[in-house]
Scaffold this motif. Structure first.
Motif, short mmCIF file in Angstrom:
data_model
loop_
_atom_site.label_atom_id
_atom_site.label_comp_id
_atom_site.label_asym_id
_atom_site.label_seq_id
_atom_site.Cartn_x
_atom_site.Cartn_y
_atom_site.Cartn_z
N ILE A 119 12.99 -13.56 21.56
CA ILE A 119 13.00 -12.98 22.83
C ILE A 119 12.14 -11.52 22.94
O ILE A 119 12.09 -10.67 22.14
CB ILE A 119 14.45 -12.40 23.07
N ALA A 120 11.08 -11.76 23.76
CA ALA A 120 10.05 -10.63 23.96
C ALA A 120 10.69 -9.46 24.55
O ALA A 120 11.88 -9.38 25.34
CB ALA A 120 9.02 -11.19 25.00
N LEU A 121 10.08 -8.38 24.58
CA LEU A 121 10.55 -7.22 25.10
C LEU A 121 9.55 -6.26 25.77
O LEU A 121 8.46 -6.10 25.40
CB LEU A 121 11.20 -6.23 24.09
N TYR A 122 9.78 -6.06 27.14
CA TYR A 122 8.69 -5.35 27.67
C TYR A 122 9.45 -4.15 28.53
O TYR A 122 10.63 -4.08 28.82
CB TYR A 122 8.30 -6.34 29.12
N VAL A 123 8.82 -2.93 28.47
CA VAL A 123 9.10 -1.62 29.00
C VAL A 123 8.35 -1.18 30.27
O VAL A 123 6.96 -1.09 30.09
CB VAL A 123 9.30 -0.55 28.01
N ALA A 124 9.03 -1.11 31.48
CA ALA A 124 8.29 -0.38 32.53
C ALA A 124 9.18 1.21 32.73
O ALA A 124 10.59 0.94 33.20
CB ALA A 124 8.39 -1.23 33.75
N HIS A 125 8.60 2.38 32.40
CA HIS A 125 9.50 3.36 32.44
C HIS A 125 8.96 4.37 33.41
O HIS A 125 9.36 4.37 34.67
CB HIS A 125 9.41 4.07 30.94
N THR A 126 8.10 5.32 33.05
CA THR A 126 7.73 6.30 33.98
C THR A 126 6.52 5.69 35.05
O THR A 126 6.50 6.33 36.11
CB THR A 126 7.08 7.55 33.30
N ASN A 127 5.91 4.77 34.55
CA ASN A 127 5.13 3.94 35.52
C ASN A 127 5.90 3.36 36.72
O ASN A 127 5.54 3.29 37.87
CB ASN A 127 4.30 3.00 34.96
N ALA A 128 6.96 2.99 36.42
CA ALA A 128 7.88 2.49 37.30
C ALA A 128 8.57 3.50 38.28
O ALA A 128 8.93 3.40 39.33
CB ALA A 128 9.12 1.48 36.75
N ASP A 129 8.86 4.74 37.42
CA ASP A 129 9.19 5.88 38.29
C ASP A 129 8.34 6.36 39.42
O ASP A 129 8.90 6.63 40.48
CB ASP A 129 9.57 7.09 37.41
N VAL A 130 6.93 6.29 39.18
CA VAL A 130 6.16 6.91 40.18
C VAL A 130 5.72 5.62 41.17
O VAL A 130 5.15 6.06 42.16
CB VAL A 130 4.91 7.48 39.62
#
Length: 286
Positions: A88-99
């Motif tokens: 299972i791959a893991l991808y993160v969208a954090h502060t780039n998704a916030d703005v």
């Protein structure tokens, strides 16, 4: 899948301290089923294993700070081993998704019915995320004026259910027409909410002293929801975006990953449990 995510949420939009993008998995492997989560925790990993997904897309980074070991005897190491073994791959969208626009706070504003949206704190000129309505938080107008008490009840009903719900600070009868919102911890934007001239500001993780000083200096009323509840709405938007790709099935986790699991309200004044005198153990009881 990675290319599609980074088209909407470029990693260059993230804060310098953040850790976003692909964490685990081969970039070229086809992804047909994904699970969107706020937090990568044992419960959401178990959900991903049961659902037989190819990728988890998370809002909060699993590896935000450096670690010296990913041994399965450690909390994060155990999660990493589970994901790798299950492919299972893991991808993160954090502060780039916030703005992003639309992003995390747009989804929150949408749940509350806000219109005429603009950033609470626009992305700084000259930065990769500048322009096009991008920035932290959102400011908008409510469908109709509400008292602060009514708004707190409206928010509690509109947001995903949690044990804590929504608490508010300020005059309960204050009329609220304009509202600022920020998904996640937003007390760093208290001054921006004041500068925006809104009647109230809803976010999460508000601290005692910061909130008290804000109100004492004439800032807008405050509403404090749980961190998970203010960011969970974005998962629906994310899943809808992913479903536009041919052959992709996007699932959304509704597991409440807020750590607080019990809430007991203080008895109201006039409640017999409050007003009844406490018996003196030194006196004989009937």
């Amino acid at each position: 899948m990675v290319a599609e995510l980074e088209r909407h949420y470029p990693p260059t939009w993230a804060e310098e301290w953040d850790r976003v993008g692909l964490v685990l998995g081969e970039p070229c492997v086809p992804v047909r089923r994904v699970l969107c989560v706020v937090d990568v925790v044992p419960e959401t990993v178990a959900e991903a294993l049961t659902a037989d997904v190819d990728m988890i897309i998370a809002h909060h980074p699993l590896l935000l700070r450096g670690v010296s070991s990913v041994a399965p005897t450690t909390y994060k190491g155990r999660i990493i081993h589970q994901l790798i073994k299950a492919d299972i791959a893991l991808y993160v969208a954090h502060t780039n998704a916030d703005v992003a626009s639309p992003g995390v706070s747009d989804a929150l504003a949408g749940r509350l019915g806000l219109t005429d949206l603009r950033p609470l704190q626009p992305s700084r000129p000259g930065t990769p995320a500048a322009g096009a309505g991008r920035g932290a938080g959102r400011v908008g107008r409510l469908p109709q004026p509400m008292t602060l008490t009514e708004l707190a009840r409206h928010a509690a009903a509109a947001l995903p259910a949690t044990t804590i719900g929504v608490r508010a600070a300020g005059d309960p009868q204050r009329t609220v027409r304009t509202l600022a919102v920020c998904g996640g911890a937003g007390d760093s934007f208290l001054a921006d909410a004041t500068a925006a001239g809104v009647d109230a500001y809803l976010t999460s993780d508000l601290r005692h002293h910061a909130a008290g000083e804000h109100l004492a200096t004439g800032g807008p009323a405050l509403l404090d929801a749980t961190h998970w509840a203010t960011e969970r709405p974005w998962l629906d938007d994310l899943a809808e975006l992913l479903r536009s790709a041919p052959g992709v099935e996007a699932l959304v986790s509704d597991l409440d990953t807020d750590p607080w699991t019990v809430h007991a309200a203080s008895p109201a004044a006039g409640d017999p449990a409050v007003d009844e005198p406490v018996a003196d153990d030194k006196e004989p009881r009937p």
